[in-house]
Every structure is written in structure tokens, then in C-alpha cells.
Design a protein around this motif. Structure first.
Motif, PDB file in Angstrom:
ATOM      1  N   MET A 196       0.840  -1.194   0.000  1.00  0.00           N
ATOM      2  CA  MET A 196       0.000   0.000   0.000  1.00  0.00           C
ATOM      3  C   MET A 196       0.882   1.254   0.000  1.00  0.00           C
ATOM      4  O   MET A 196       1.825   1.350   0.781  1.00  0.00           O
ATOM      5  CB  MET A 196      -0.912   0.006   1.229  1.00  0.00           C
ATOM      6  CG  MET A 196      -1.832   1.224   1.319  1.00  0.00           C
ATOM      7  SD  MET A 196      -2.876   1.166   2.778  1.00  0.00           S
ATOM      8  CE  MET A 196      -3.885  -0.276   2.404  1.00  0.00           C
ATOM      9  N   ALA A 197       0.557   2.201  -0.883  1.00  0.00           N
ATOM     10  CA  ALA A 197       1.334   3.441  -0.948  1.00  0.00           C
ATOM     11  C   ALA A 197       1.097   4.277   0.302  1.00  0.00           C
ATOM     12  O   ALA A 197      -0.015   4.332   0.837  1.00  0.00           O
ATOM     13  CB  ALA A 197       0.938   4.227  -2.192  1.00  0.00           C
ATOM     14  N   ARG A 198       2.146   4.911   0.773  1.00  0.00           N
ATOM     15  CA  ARG A 198       2.043   5.787   1.925  1.00  0.00           C
ATOM     16  C   ARG A 198       1.177   6.987   1.576  1.00  0.00           C
ATOM     17  O   ARG A 198       1.204   7.498   0.465  1.00  0.00           O
ATOM     18  CB  ARG A 198       3.435   6.248   2.353  1.00  0.00           C
ATOM     19  CG  ARG A 198       3.479   7.132   3.597  1.00  0.00           C
ATOM     20  CD  ARG A 198       4.920   7.526   3.868  1.00  0.00           C
ATOM     21  NE  ARG A 198       5.053   8.479   4.948  1.00  0.00           N
ATOM     22  CZ  ARG A 198       5.173   8.152   6.227  1.00  0.00           C
ATOM     23  NH1 ARG A 198       5.192   6.883   6.576  1.00  0.00           N
ATOM     24  NH2 ARG A 198       5.307   9.078   7.159  1.00  0.00           N
ATOM     25  N   GLY A 199       0.396   7.465   2.545  1.00  0.00           N
ATOM     26  CA  GLY A 199      -0.435   8.632   2.328  1.00  0.00           C
ATOM     27  C   GLY A 199       0.376   9.907   2.257  1.00  0.00           C
ATOM     28  O   GLY A 199       1.588   9.910   2.471  1.00  0.00           O
ATOM     29  N   ARG A 200      -0.282  11.005   1.958  1.00  0.00           N
ATOM     30  CA  ARG A 200       0.366  12.311   1.902  1.00  0.00           C
ATOM     31  C   ARG A 200      -0.046  13.123   3.126  1.00  0.00           C
ATOM     32  O   ARG A 200      -1.155  12.962   3.657  1.00  0.00           O
ATOM     33  CB  ARG A 200      -0.018  13.061   0.624  1.00  0.00           C
ATOM     34  CG  ARG A 200       0.165  12.248  -0.658  1.00  0.00           C
ATOM     35  CD  ARG A 200       1.578  11.754  -0.885  1.00  0.00           C
ATOM     36  NE  ARG A 200       2.505  12.812  -1.228  1.00  0.00           N
ATOM     37  CZ  ARG A 200       2.757  13.208  -2.461  1.00  0.00           C
ATOM     38  NH1 ARG A 200       2.143  12.633  -3.502  1.00  0.00           N
ATOM     39  NH2 ARG A 200       3.641  14.157  -2.705  1.00  0.00           N
ATOM     40  N   PHE A 201       0.835  14.014   3.531  1.00  0.00           N
ATOM     41  CA  PHE A 201       0.649  14.795   4.744  1.00  0.00           C
ATOM     42  C   PHE A 201       0.646  16.281   4.384  1.00  0.00           C
ATOM     43  O   PHE A 201       1.631  16.808   3.875  1.00  0.00           O
ATOM     44  CB  PHE A 201       1.786  14.465   5.716  1.00  0.00           C
ATOM     45  CG  PHE A 201       1.695  15.134   7.067  1.00  0.00           C
ATOM     46  CD1 PHE A 201       0.487  15.603   7.585  1.00  0.00           C
ATOM     47  CD2 PHE A 201       2.839  15.280   7.843  1.00  0.00           C
ATOM     48  CE1 PHE A 201       0.420  16.202   8.827  1.00  0.00           C
ATOM     49  CE2 PHE A 201       2.791  15.872   9.097  1.00  0.00           C
ATOM     50  CZ  PHE A 201       1.580  16.334   9.585  1.00  0.00           C
ATOM     51  N   ILE A 202      -0.505  16.933   4.609  1.00  0.00           N
ATOM     52  CA  ILE A 202      -0.665  18.350   4.289  1.00  0.00           C
ATOM     53  C   ILE A 202      -1.006  19.116   5.560  1.00  0.00           C
ATOM     54  O   ILE A 202      -1.904  18.712   6.308  1.00  0.00           O
ATOM     55  CB  ILE A 202      -1.781  18.569   3.247  1.00  0.00           C
ATOM     56  CG1 ILE A 202      -1.490  17.774   1.966  1.00  0.00           C
ATOM     57  CG2 ILE A 202      -1.953  20.053   2.939  1.00  0.00           C
ATOM     58  CD1 ILE A 202      -2.627  17.806   0.960  1.00  0.00           C
ATOM     59  N   THR A 203      -0.309  20.203   5.802  1.00  0.00           N
ATOM     60  CA  THR A 203      -0.600  21.027   6.977  1.00  0.00           C
ATOM     61  C   THR A 203      -1.060  22.411   6.534  1.00  0.00           C
ATOM     62  O   THR A 203      -0.651  22.913   5.487  1.00  0.00           O
ATOM     63  CB  THR A 203       0.629  21.156   7.898  1.00  0.00           C
ATOM     64  OG1 THR A 203       1.729  21.713   7.158  1.00  0.00           O
ATOM     65  CG2 THR A 203       1.028  19.797   8.443  1.00  0.00           C
ATOM     66  N   PHE A 204      -1.915  23.009   7.367  1.00  0.00           N
ATOM     67  CA  PHE A 204      -2.394  24.372   7.143  1.00  0.00           C
ATOM     68  C   PHE A 204      -1.853  25.249   8.257  1.00  0.00           C
ATOM     69  O   PHE A 204      -2.012  24.934   9.444  1.00  0.00           O
ATOM     70  CB  PHE A 204      -3.928  24.422   7.142  1.00  0.00           C
ATOM     71  CG  PHE A 204      -4.556  23.950   5.868  1.00  0.00           C
ATOM     72  CD1 PHE A 204      -5.048  24.858   4.936  1.00  0.00           C
ATOM     73  CD2 PHE A 204      -4.651  22.598   5.590  1.00  0.00           C
ATOM     74  CE1 PHE A 204      -5.620  24.422   3.756  1.00  0.00           C
ATOM     75  CE2 PHE A 204      -5.230  22.146   4.408  1.00  0.00           C
ATOM     76  CZ  PHE A 204      -5.717  23.062   3.489  1.00  0.00           C
ATOM     77  N   GLU A 205      -1.221  26.347   7.874  1.00  0.00           N
ATOM     78  CA  GLU A 205      -0.627  27.262   8.837  1.00  0.00           C
ATOM     79  C   GLU A 205      -1.081  28.690   8.549  1.00  0.00           C
ATOM     80  O   GLU A 205      -1.582  28.998   7.470  1.00  0.00           O
ATOM     81  CB  GLU A 205       0.897  27.183   8.784  1.00  0.00           C
ATOM     82  CG  GLU A 205       1.491  25.823   9.125  1.00  0.00           C
ATOM     83  CD  GLU A 205       1.491  25.530  10.625  1.00  0.00           C
ATOM     84  OE1 GLU A 205       0.878  26.296  11.406  1.00  0.00           O
ATOM     85  OE2 GLU A 205       2.116  24.524  11.011  1.00  0.00           O
ATOM     86  N   GLY A 206      -0.872  29.559   9.541  1.00  0.00           N
ATOM     87  CA  GLY A 206      -1.222  30.963   9.380  1.00  0.00           C
ATOM     88  C   GLY A 206      -1.646  31.562  10.698  1.00  0.00           C
ATOM     89  O   GLY A 206      -1.843  30.855  11.699  1.00  0.00           O
ATOM     90  N   GLY A 207      -1.800  32.858  10.716  1.00  0.00           N
ATOM     91  CA  GLY A 207      -2.176  33.561  11.934  1.00  0.00           C
ATOM     92  C   GLY A 207      -3.645  33.413  12.268  1.00  0.00           C
ATOM     93  O   GLY A 207      -4.376  32.634  11.650  1.00  0.00           O
ATOM     94  N   GLU A 208      -4.078  34.195  13.242  1.00  0.00           N
ATOM     95  CA  GLU A 208      -5.474  34.146  13.690  1.00  0.00           C
ATOM     96  C   GLU A 208      -6.413  34.628  12.583  1.00  0.00           C
ATOM     97  O   GLU A 208      -6.135  35.608  11.887  1.00  0.00           O
ATOM     98  CB  GLU A 208      -5.660  35.025  14.927  1.00  0.00           C
ATOM     99  CG  GLU A 208      -4.740  34.686  16.084  1.00  0.00           C
ATOM    100  CD  GLU A 208      -4.886  33.252  16.546  1.00  0.00           C
ATOM    101  OE1 GLU A 208      -6.028  32.815  16.787  1.00  0.00           O
ATOM    102  OE2 GLU A 208      -3.867  32.560  16.661  1.00  0.00           O
ATOM    103  N   GLY A 209      -7.531  33.917  12.412  1.00  0.00           N
ATOM    104  CA  GLY A 209      -8.571  34.358  11.489  1.00  0.00           C
ATOM    105  C   GLY A 209      -8.262  34.196  10.016  1.00  0.00           C
ATOM    106  O   GLY A 209      -8.948  34.784   9.175  1.00  0.00           O
ATOM    107  N   THR A 210      -7.271  33.395   9.677  1.00  0.00           N
ATOM    108  CA  THR A 210      -6.931  33.217   8.260  1.00  0.00           C
ATOM    109  C   THR A 210      -7.792  32.155   7.574  1.00  0.00           C
ATOM    110  O   THR A 210      -7.710  31.992   6.357  1.00  0.00           O
ATOM    111  CB  THR A 210      -5.445  32.846   8.090  1.00  0.00           C
ATOM    112  OG1 THR A 210      -5.138  31.714   8.905  1.00  0.00           O
ATOM    113  CG2 THR A 210      -4.555  34.006   8.495  1.00  0.00           C
ATOM    114  N   GLY A 211      -8.591  31.425   8.340  1.00  0.00           N
ATOM    115  CA  GLY A 211      -9.507  30.457   7.742  1.00  0.00           C
ATOM    116  C   GLY A 211      -8.954  29.065   7.571  1.00  0.00           C
ATOM    117  O   GLY A 211      -9.423  28.299   6.714  1.00  0.00           O
ATOM    118  N   LYS A 212      -7.989  28.683   8.385  1.00  0.00           N
ATOM    119  CA  LYS A 212      -7.354  27.366   8.240  1.00  0.00           C
ATOM    120  C   LYS A 212      -8.353  26.225   8.354  1.00  0.00           C
ATOM    121  O   LYS A 212      -8.347  25.304   7.540  1.00  0.00           O
ATOM    122  CB  LYS A 212      -6.255  27.192   9.294  1.00  0.00           C
ATOM    123  CG  LYS A 212      -5.114  28.165   9.168  1.00  0.00           C
ATOM    124  CD  LYS A 212      -4.088  27.963  10.254  1.00  0.00           C
ATOM    125  CE  LYS A 212      -4.686  28.025  11.644  1.00  0.00           C
ATOM    126  NZ  LYS A 212      -5.383  29.312  11.929  1.00  0.00           N
TER     127      LYS A 212
END
Length: 223
Positions: free
Chosen positions: A1-17
Motif C-alpha cells: 500500500m502506498a504511503r499517504g500524503r501529509f498536508i498542513t495548514f498554517e497561518g495567523g489568527e482568522g486566516t480560515g485554516k
């Protein structure tokens, strides 16, 4: 089985992450990809307890080093019990904040040595890094206004203690995110978050699709 991908969301307050993470997750599921949505600090029972302690302000009296230490304790638990097992099972993991946030928020205090923050990061993460980090960027005043409006609308009993920090602190946080994106362009993509949710979601999708080689299914039947 192929390894999954890892995505992160970053940013300051109120950016809509959180909003953009959910929208991307839905779009990926439309492609038949199994997705795990998570957040930091959090993701496990122990990490959620740390989240409450830090965001409520209970830890702030001990200083930014204590916060950074607890964030990394929570991250270690999150990685070992949630993120890494999901990736090994082939799932894609989307996290609302990850290691960049510790470097930004605790680093912006200017009281924790940068080398110490980096050392903790390397110990906890080892060779695990996001495949892609989406940095949602927005001017500080607008972001804080959005965050505080949402806090009021949701009638939260406890304010996020970071929302109460001054503008200079949040400007330093923003600059750390942007500096890290400039330093690691192969991992990070900066997305302007000043549009409406639909506009930002499309920008996020284009960035993710381009970086990770995705294409949405055609709505027509070619057969």
C-alpha cells in the motif's frame, strides 16, 4: 500500500485554516482519497488536554518555553498515535497547524532561543515532514477581527489566549510564517486569504493539485 500524503495548514489568527482544511478534505474525498482531518495541539486525548491548558492561558504564566515544551509533547503523541499510523495505512492526513506554528507563536515571544526550538522540533519530528504546507496569509488586523468575531458568535466560554496578544506580537508571528515559507519553498506555498471562502478554496486547490499532481475527475462519460 502506498504511503499517504501529509498536508498542513498554517497561518495567523482568522486566516480560515479550519474552513479551508475541511473544503480541501471534501475535494480530495471526491477523488476517492481517504482523508483524516486533525488539528494541533490536539488529535489525541492527551494532546487535547494540553490544548485546553495552553489556549486557556493556564500555561502562559510559566513562559513561552513551557508552552513550546508542551506543544512538542502533544505533537509527539499526535504523531505516534494518529498521524504516522494513518499515513502508513495510505490515508492522507490534513492537519490544522503543525510544527511551524510552534516556531511562529512561541518563537515570536522572543524569549525562547531559536536553536532550542529547532532542537525540540528535530527530536520530535525525526524524518517526518509535511509533503505540503499551505500558509494562509492575511494582514493581522483583518485576521484578528475575524477571529474575535467568530469567538463571539460561537459564545466560547474561554477566549483563545493568543487572540488577546498585542498587534506587534501577531505581526511577528506572521513574519515567522512567511520567513519559513521563503526558506522552504519546496514544502510551503503561501496563499492569500483575503478573498471570500470560495475564492481562497480555489487558490488552495490549485496549489495542492499542482504540487501533488492531482486532477479532478471529468464530469462527462468518455465511454
Amino acid at each position: 500500500m502506498a504511503r499517504g500524503r501529509f498536508i498542513t495548514f498554517e497561518g495567523g489568527e482568522g486566516t480560515g485554516k479550519s474552513t479551508q482544511l475541511r473544503r480541501l478534505a471534501a475535494r480530495l474525498r471526491g477523488l476517492g482519497i481517504e482523508v483524516l482531518e486533525t488539528r494541533e495541539p490536539g488529535g489525541t486525548q492527551g494532546a487535547e488536554l494540553i490544548r485546553h491548558a495552553v489556549l486557556s492561558g493556564r500555561v502562559s504564566e510559566y513562559g513561552a518555553f513551557a508552552e513550546a515544551l508542551l506543544m512538542n509533547v502533544a505533537r509527539d503523541d499526535h504523531l505516534r498515535h494518529v498521524i504516522l499510523p494513518a499515513l502508513e495505512e495510505g490515508r492522507w492526513v490534513l492537519s490544522d497547524r503543525f510544527h511551524d506554528s510552534t516556531r511562529a507563536y512561541q518563537g515570536a515571544s522572543c524569549t525562547v532561543d531559536e536553536g532550542l526550538l529547532q532542537a525540540m522540533e528535530e527530536i520530535v519530528l525525526s524524518d517526518t515532514r509535511p509533503d505540503l504546507t499551505v500558509v494562509l496569509d492575511l494582514d493581522v488586523e483583518t485576521g484578528l477581527g475575524r477571529a474575535r468575531k467568530q469567538t463571539k458568535a460561537e459564545a466560547k466560554f474561554l477566549r483563545d489566549r493568543f487572540e488577546d496578544a498585542d498587534l506587534d506580537y501577531h505581526r511577528r508571528v506572521r513574519e515567522v510564517f512567511l520567513a519559513r515559507a521563503r526558506a522552504e519553498p519546496e514544502r510551503c506555498v503561501v496563499v492569500a486569504a483575503d478573498g471570500d471562502a470560495d475564492e481562497v478554496a480555489e487558490l488552495v486547490w490549485r496549489a495542492v493539485a499542482s504540487r501533488l499532481g492531482l486532477k479532478e475527475r471529468s464530469g462527462t462519460d468518455d465511454g
